[in-house]
Design a protein around this motif. Structure first.
Motif, mmCIF file in Angstrom:
data_model
loop_
_atom_site.group_PDB
_atom_site.id
_atom_site.type_symbol
_atom_site.label_atom_id
_atom_site.label_comp_id
_atom_site.label_asym_id
_atom_site.label_seq_id
_atom_site.Cartn_x
_atom_site.Cartn_y
_atom_site.Cartn_z
ATOM 1 N N SER A 64 -18.035 -32.844 28.645
ATOM 2 C CA SER A 64 -17.451 -34.126 29.050
ATOM 3 C C SER A 64 -15.969 -34.162 28.701
ATOM 4 C CB SER A 64 -18.176 -35.269 28.343
ATOM 5 O OG SER A 64 -17.911 -35.220 26.959
ATOM 6 N N SER A 65 -15.295 -35.152 29.254
ATOM 7 C CA SER A 65 -13.856 -35.264 29.023
ATOM 8 C C SER A 65 -13.542 -36.642 28.454
ATOM 9 C CB SER A 65 -13.105 -35.023 30.322
ATOM 10 O OG SER A 65 -13.463 -36.031 31.252
ATOM 11 N N ASN A 66 -12.277 -37.007 28.493
ATOM 12 C CA ASN A 66 -11.864 -38.283 27.910
ATOM 13 C C ASN A 66 -12.507 -39.495 28.576
ATOM 14 O OD1 ASN A 66 -10.290 -37.279 25.893
ATOM 15 N ND2 ASN A 66 -8.454 -37.166 27.173
ATOM 16 N N LYS A 101 -15.595 -40.321 26.763
ATOM 17 C CA LYS A 101 -15.192 -40.688 25.399
ATOM 18 C C LYS A 101 -14.713 -42.141 25.351
ATOM 19 C CE LYS A 101 -12.909 -38.214 21.689
ATOM 20 N NZ LYS A 101 -12.109 -37.058 21.302
ATOM 21 N N SER A 142 -13.834 -32.193 41.912
ATOM 22 C CA SER A 142 -14.704 -32.764 40.881
ATOM 23 C C SER A 142 -16.189 -32.523 41.130
ATOM 24 C CB SER A 142 -14.488 -34.273 40.774
ATOM 25 O OG SER A 142 -13.200 -34.536 40.312
ATOM 26 N N LEU A 162 -11.307 -30.303 33.617
ATOM 27 C CA LEU A 162 -11.597 -31.678 33.169
ATOM 28 C C LEU A 162 -10.317 -32.250 32.564
ATOM 29 C CD1 LEU A 162 -15.104 -31.323 31.480
ATOM 30 C CD2 LEU A 162 -14.541 -31.655 33.875
ATOM 31 N N ALA A 163 -9.358 -32.498 33.438
ATOM 32 C CA ALA A 163 -8.048 -32.917 32.963
ATOM 33 C C ALA A 163 -7.492 -34.038 33.817
ATOM 34 C CB ALA A 163 -7.090 -31.734 32.969
ATOM 35 N N SER A 203 -7.221 -38.022 35.369
ATOM 36 C CA SER A 203 -6.780 -39.263 34.737
ATOM 37 C C SER A 203 -6.956 -40.351 35.776
ATOM 38 C CB SER A 203 -5.316 -39.114 34.344
ATOM 39 O OG SER A 203 -4.699 -40.382 34.217
ATOM 40 N N SER A 206 -7.774 -28.489 27.202
ATOM 41 C CA SER A 206 -8.829 -29.070 28.044
ATOM 42 C C SER A 206 -9.885 -28.028 28.369
ATOM 43 C CB SER A 206 -8.242 -29.639 29.332
ATOM 44 O OG SER A 206 -7.912 -28.579 30.211
ATOM 45 N N CYS A 219 -12.120 -26.181 31.381
ATOM 46 C CA CYS A 219 -12.207 -25.951 32.823
ATOM 47 C C CYS A 219 -13.541 -25.290 33.116
ATOM 48 C CB CYS A 219 -11.058 -25.066 33.299
ATOM 49 S SG CYS A 219 -11.089 -24.837 35.083
ATOM 50 N N ALA A 223 -6.381 -23.747 28.689
ATOM 51 C CA ALA A 223 -7.709 -24.352 28.859
ATOM 52 C C ALA A 223 -8.813 -23.388 28.417
ATOM 53 C CB ALA A 223 -7.924 -24.746 30.318
ATOM 54 N N SER A 276 -19.413 -37.803 33.967
ATOM 55 C CA SER A 276 -18.177 -38.302 34.574
ATOM 56 C C SER A 276 -18.412 -39.330 35.684
ATOM 57 C CB SER A 276 -17.362 -37.125 35.125
ATOM 58 O OG SER A 276 -16.292 -37.576 35.914
#
Lengths: 276, 276
Positions: free
Chosen positions: A206-208, A211, B98, B120-121, B123, B139, B141, B166, B184
């Motif tokens: 998982s990522s931010n 979180k 994704s 996974l970077a 935003s 991060s 990947c 990464a 996600s």
């Protein structure tokens, strides 16, 4: 500006302890006396400079100018009732609980100088180990005066929060609980449910996003269990609102209705931007 | 270390543009050429130092050593098919979408040097205006090689992400989509639904809790609409898991089952702590 002589804080956790720290640093009062169910918490609060001394008993409130009820929500009424016969007539009493209707309806008729407060400055961290002097700076504090709340007490408490750097807004206790069910208790409820939906083995992938969305689920289980139950009816109503919104979005996905789904997301994004 | 001569990035948004920026700053390649549906995005990417030049047409891929497909998910297959007849045999192709199953199943059989990637970077911010050179540093990947993926391409792509800072992990495309639905896509889906549950007038009475829990709902509606539909079945399954967890918590509240409710919260908190 010195506003009070003696302040007694009952419950020296994150909010109570941080309040003591801020009061002392800004010299808003003479002496801060702390009381905690768990003695080690009070000792830590004293060590961290949040209180000047640890109260030997509840009798300490007898000379207080301000008493702060900063225990978990389910203990606030009990402590309010217990100090009621011990405090001076002009002593101001506030609480800092996350729900207000039950507390205000019980304590306001008995203590005219009682002002219900909810500083929106909590965190998933708790306890005297995480105290922050500036936790109230720039935050919002909701005041929930009742009809019989003394005008003097209300204006003093308003000034008090202002001195600590918080904006204040007044709401009825009833309205406060309805609003907070949506803006705070619902997000907590969903965060706990979301993290429980993700298998442990998937967490490292998982990522931010996950979180941040689940940060609130790191909150104290006992504390939040009591908050949920203390606002049960409003929270159940908020959950119904959420379920309607979730179902609408889910149906758009299920029905391959791209236009509808994108429309719902646009609406959400527009509203979220208002939060900054 | 110079790994590639010419790199062509198709889609110079947040991920594609940041990739160009990182490639150039770390001198991992000779020349970075960018292509965007919206010319102003490519112009901005060039201005921000993410690409050396803007491609006049898709023919630019003919001399590329690496092609990066960084468009929204629903355009990746189309671009993959369009460059297929134009690239050199030894050209490596990656995407950064994704979701992976549909993309990998379509492109892997046609392009042996294709490696599906999911850094996974991302935003909630998008576009060439928000580029970050170090977005990949630290991060994760996820690489989703297929059976027929060339070993050389895979090891080169692994090294490439490592050079960008990464960590990489390999998953089947199918497994990737199942996991990401939970870690996600579900959090995004809930964030959109949560903010839609809160009346606009209540927003000013909220704190950081609502802000963090709904951060993902500031994400681009069109982009996320496509991501949801590209992983529809897995997301619907993830929603079912969530609904079961939510219902259990709600029933404990409804039934005044304090022990059960606190138990569920404890379970959640324990798991959340693993996320750090």
């Amino acid at each position: 500006m010195k506003m009070f002589g003696k302040v007694v804080i009952i419950g020296t956790g994150l909010i109570g302890g941080s309040l003591g720290l801020a009061l002392k640093k800004q010299r808003l009062c003479g002496r801060v006396i702390g009381l905690s169910r768990r003695r080690e918490n009070a000792v830590l609060a004293q060590k961290n400079g949040a209180i000047d001394e640890i109260a030997g008993s509840l009798e300490a409130v007898s000379e207080a100018d301000l008493v702060v009820l900063a225990t978990p929500v389910d203990k606030i009424i009990d402590f309010g009732l217990r100090i009621r016969g011990k405090i001076r007539k002009d002593c101001i009493v506030i609480d800092v609980g996350s729900t207000k209707e039950t507390i205000v309806s019980k304590l306001s008729p008995l203590i005219p100088n009682f002002v219900g407060c909810h500083p929106l400055a909590g965190s998933e961290k708790r306890g005297a180990a995480n105290l922050k002097e500036n936790i109230f700076k720039g935050s919002l504090c909701i005041l929930t005066p009742a009809d019989r709340t003394s005008k003097r007490a209300l204006s003093t408490v308003k000034l008090f929060w202002k001195e600590l750097g918080a904006r204040t807004v007044e709401l009825s206790a009833k309205k406060h609980d309805q609003v907070l069910a949506l803006t705070s208790h619902l997000p907590h409820f969903l965060a706990f449910s979301l993290i429980n939906s993700v298998p442990e083995g998937c967490l490292r992938l998982s990522s931010n996003g996950l979180k941040d969305t689940t940060r609130l689920s790191a909150s104290d289980p006992e504390l939040w269990s009591e908050i949920f139950f203390s606002n049960r009816a409003n929270l159940l109503a908020a959950l119904t609102v959420f379920e309607i919104k979730l179902t609408a979005l889910k149906l758009a996905l299920k029905n391959n209705d791209r236009k509808k789904l994108a429309g719902i997301l646009r609406q959400a994004q527009t509203k979220r931007k208002l939060l900054g």
